[in-house]
Scaffold this active site. Structure first.
Site, PDB file in Angstrom:
ATOM      1  N   ASP A   1       0.844  -1.205   0.000  1.00 51.08           N
ATOM      2  CA  ASP A   1       0.000   0.000   0.000  1.00 51.08           C
ATOM      3  C   ASP A   1       0.873   1.247   0.000  1.00 51.08           C
ATOM      4  O   ASP A   1       2.061   1.191   0.335  1.00 51.08           O
ATOM      5  CB  ASP A   1      -0.936   0.027   1.200  1.00 51.08           C
ATOM      6  CG  ASP A   1      -0.201   0.211   2.530  1.00 51.08           C
ATOM      7  OD1 ASP A   1       0.794  -0.513   2.756  1.00 51.08           O
ATOM      8  OD2 ASP A   1      -0.622   1.056   3.345  1.00 51.08           O
TER       9      ASP A   1
ATOM     10  N   GLU B   1       0.091  -1.082   5.662  1.00 45.52           N
ATOM     11  CA  GLU B   1       1.144  -0.691   6.601  1.00 45.52           C
ATOM     12  C   GLU B   1       1.103   0.797   6.879  1.00 45.52           C
ATOM     13  O   GLU B   1       1.370   1.241   8.000  1.00 45.52           O
ATOM     14  CB  GLU B   1       2.516  -1.096   6.041  1.00 45.52           C
ATOM     15  CG  GLU B   1       3.678  -0.954   7.025  1.00 45.52           C
ATOM     16  CD  GLU B   1       4.371   0.399   6.972  1.00 45.52           C
ATOM     17  OE1 GLU B   1       5.286   0.631   7.790  1.00 45.52           O
ATOM     18  OE2 GLU B   1       4.007   1.240   6.117  1.00 45.52           O
ATOM     19  N   GLU B   2       0.782   1.580   5.862  1.00 47.32           N
ATOM     20  CA  GLU B   2       0.826   3.038   6.003  1.00 47.32           C
ATOM     21  C   GLU B   2      -0.226   3.584   6.965  1.00 47.32           C
ATOM     22  O   GLU B   2      -0.134   4.724   7.414  1.00 47.32           O
ATOM     23  CB  GLU B   2       0.665   3.705   4.633  1.00 47.32           C
ATOM     24  CG  GLU B   2       1.809   3.450   3.661  1.00 47.32           C
ATOM     25  CD  GLU B   2       3.112   4.108   4.077  1.00 47.32           C
ATOM     26  OE1 GLU B   2       3.153   4.759   5.132  1.00 47.32           O
ATOM     27  OE2 GLU B   2       4.099   3.960   3.346  1.00 47.32           O
TER      28      GLU B   2
ATOM     29  N   ASP C   1      12.237  -1.748   4.139  1.00 46.12           N
ATOM     30  CA  ASP C   1      11.350  -0.583   4.194  1.00 46.12           C
ATOM     31  C   ASP C   1      12.070   0.667   4.687  1.00 46.12           C
ATOM     32  O   ASP C   1      11.440   1.616   5.141  1.00 46.12           O
ATOM     33  CB  ASP C   1      10.155  -0.909   5.102  1.00 46.12           C
ATOM     34  CG  ASP C   1       8.990   0.051   4.943  1.00 46.12           C
ATOM     35  OD1 ASP C   1       8.953   0.789   3.935  1.00 46.12           O
ATOM     36  OD2 ASP C   1       8.119   0.074   5.825  1.00 46.12           O
TER      37      ASP C   1
END
Length: 414
Positions: A83, A178-179, A201
Site C-alpha cells: 500500500d 502498513e501506512e 522498508d
C-alpha cells in the site's frame, strides 16, 4: 549481476498501480484497489518459480524459496508492504527517469514550477552520476514500499536463476495497509514460519535499523456551548479557545519540526473545530519507554487540570497505544542484525545503524514473535511529490538480500 533495466521495469510496473490505503475504512485491505497489485504479485511469484504461493482473504501474500543445501539452516524471511500513504495521492503515477544525475535541480513539473533541488534535499548529492526515478510533481512515487517489493522479488528470481548461491529456506511476505498502521494486524506469524525476518522498508542506502519509536494516538474532544453571539456574555463557551489552551500548554519545542535522533514528540496532525465542539488528533512518539509513558501522563494531567479550571468536564482524552520499540525483542537475538551488517560490508556498503523515527511492520511483528529488523529500500522523501529512488540503491538492496541468505546458510554450516 542484477540487471538494471529489469529492476526499473519491475518497479515501474508496481508504482503505476494505485494502492493508496484508507484509515477511515474498516476492511482489510482498506481499499479494493490494493487487490490489483496483490493479485499481480501472487502471479509474479509463481511465474519466477517460488513455491507455496498463497494470498489470503485479506490480501496477505506469502511464498517460499526452498533450501538448496543439505544441512539445517534457519528459515529467514523478507517482508514489504504494497500500500501507499494516504498523505498524498498515488493515482496516475508518471515516473521520470533521470540518467547520470548531474547534482543540479531536477524540474519535476515545469508547468507548476515544481523542482526537486539539492539545495533543499541535500541527500540528492549522494547520488551524482546515478540513475534516479522521480515523480512528475503531481503524485507520490510509491518507493515506500514498492522499492522493497521490487528488491525482494528480484532477489528471489536471482537466487532461483543462480543455484550456485547456497541458501536455506526463505519466506517472503507482502502486506496491505502498513501506512495506516495495520500491516501486521492480520499477519499470520505461525503460518509464515520464519525464525526471523527483515523488512525492506528503510530509506538511504546502508540503513539498518532495529530500534523504533514507541507510538500512541490521542483523540482530545473539547466541549463548548453555542449561544447567539449577541447575547452570549457569561453563557457561551467557545471550545476552540479551550482547545488552543490545551495545544499551547504542551511543550512547543517537542514537536516533529524541532526534534531529531532519539528525541520524542507530540504531533498535532488534525483539528476540527466549531464553538460547540473541537476535536484534536495527536500522535505521541518516544524511543524510551519511560519517556513514552510520561508523555501520555502529561496529556492526561493537562486534561484533568483544564477540567478543574472550568470546574466541570470540558475535555476528554482517549489514548491508544499503536506499537512499541522492537529493540527489546531484537537485542536478545542480535546475530540477525550482525548478519545484515556483515552482508552490507561484504558488498562495499557502509552500514548506517540508527533508530527509526517511525515504525514498520517489523516493530509489530517483533512483538508477535518474529524478530524483524529493517533494511534500506533506497527511497527518499516518502509520502509526497518529491519522493525519489536511485536505481543503484535498489540493486544494492537486492544484493543485500541475496548475501544475507548466503551468509545465513554459511554460518549454519560452520
Amino acid at each position: 549481476m542484477i540487471d538494471k533495466q529489469h529492476i526499473i521495469n519491475r518497479f515501474v510496473s508496481y508504482i503505476t498501480i494505485d494502492t493508496e490505503s484508507d484509515p477511515k475504512s474498516d476492511t482489510t485491505p482498506s481499499t479494493k484497489k490494493q487487490w490489483d497489485l496483490a493479485n499481480k504479485l501472487a502471479e509474479e511469484l509463481k511465474a519466477i518459480g517460488m513455491q507455496d504461493v498463497t494470498i489470503d482473504e485479506n490480501a496477505y501474500i506469502m511464498a517460499t524459496l526452498p533450501s538448496n543445501v543439505d544441512h539445517e539452516v534457519p528459515t529467514i524471511g523478507f517482508i514489504s508492504h504494497f500500500d501507499t500513504s494516504p498523505d498524498f495521492t498515488g493515482a496516475n503515477v508518471k515516473p521520470q527517469i533521470v540518467e547520470n544525475y548531474n547534482g543540479k535541480d531536477i524540474v519535476l513539473n515545469a508547468e507548476e514550477d515544481i523542482v526537486l533541488s539539492p539545495d533543499y534535499f541535500e541527500d540528492l548529492l549522494l547520488y551524482k552520476g546515478q540513475t534516479l526515478i522521480t515523480t512528475d510533481g503531481t503524485t507520490l512515487l510509491g518507493a515506500d514500499d514498492k522499492a522493497g517489493i521490487t528488491e525482494i522479488v528480484s532477489a528471489m528470481e536471482y537466487l532461483i536463476n543462480h543455484p550456485e548461491i547456497q541458501h536455506g529456506p526463505i519466506r517472503v511476505g507482502f502486506t496491505p495497509d502498513e501506512e495506516i498502521g495495520r500491516g501486521a494486524h492480520k499477519f499470520d506469524v505461525e503460518k509464515f514460519g520464519a525464525d526471523w525476518a527483515y523488512t525492506m522498508d528503510g530509506s538511504q542506502i546502508g540503513e539498518l535499523e532495529y530500534e523504533n519509536f514507541n507510538a500512541a494516538g490521542a483523540v482530545v474532544k473539547v466541549k463548548g456551548k453555542i449561544v447567539h453571539p449577541g447575547y452570549a456574555k457569561g453563557k457561551m463557551v467557545n471550545s476552540m479557545y479551550i482547545a488552543t489552551e490545551f495545544i499551547n500548554s504542551l511543550p512547543r519545542l517537542e514537536t516533529p519540526e524541532h526534534t531529531e535522533g532519539y528525541e520524542g514528540f507530540f504531533h498535532l496532525y488534525s483539528i476540527q473545530g466549531e464553538v460547540e465542539e473541537t476535536i484534536l488528533e495527536y500522535i505521541i512518539r518516544d524511543h524510551d519507554k519511560q519517556h513514552f509513558e510520561a508523555r501520555k501522563e502529561v496529556m492526561v494531567k493537562l486534561t484533568n487540570d483544564i477540567n478543574e479550571q472550568y470546574e466541570r468536564e470540558v475535555i476528554t482524552i482517549d489514548i491508544k497505544d499503536q506499537y512499541f520499540n522492537m529493540k527489546e525483542k531484537v537485542e536478545p537475538v542480535m546475530h540477525i542484525v550482525d548478519i545484515a551488517e556483515e552482508a552490507m560490508k561484504q558488498l562495499g556498503i557502509k552500514p548506517l545503524i540508527k533508530a527509526i523515527r517511525g515504525g514498520t511492520d517489523g516493530s509489530q511483528l517483533s512483538y508477535m514473535g518474529l524478530p524483524c529488523p529493517n533494511i534500506f529500500a533506497g527511497g527518499h522523501n516518502f509520502h509526497g511529490r518529491y519522493e525519489y529512488v536511485p536505481v543503484e540503491s535498489m540493486i544494492k538492496a537486492t544484493e543485500v538480500i541475496c548475501k544475507i541468505a548466503e551468509l545465513t546458510a554459511l554460518k549454519a554450516k560452520s
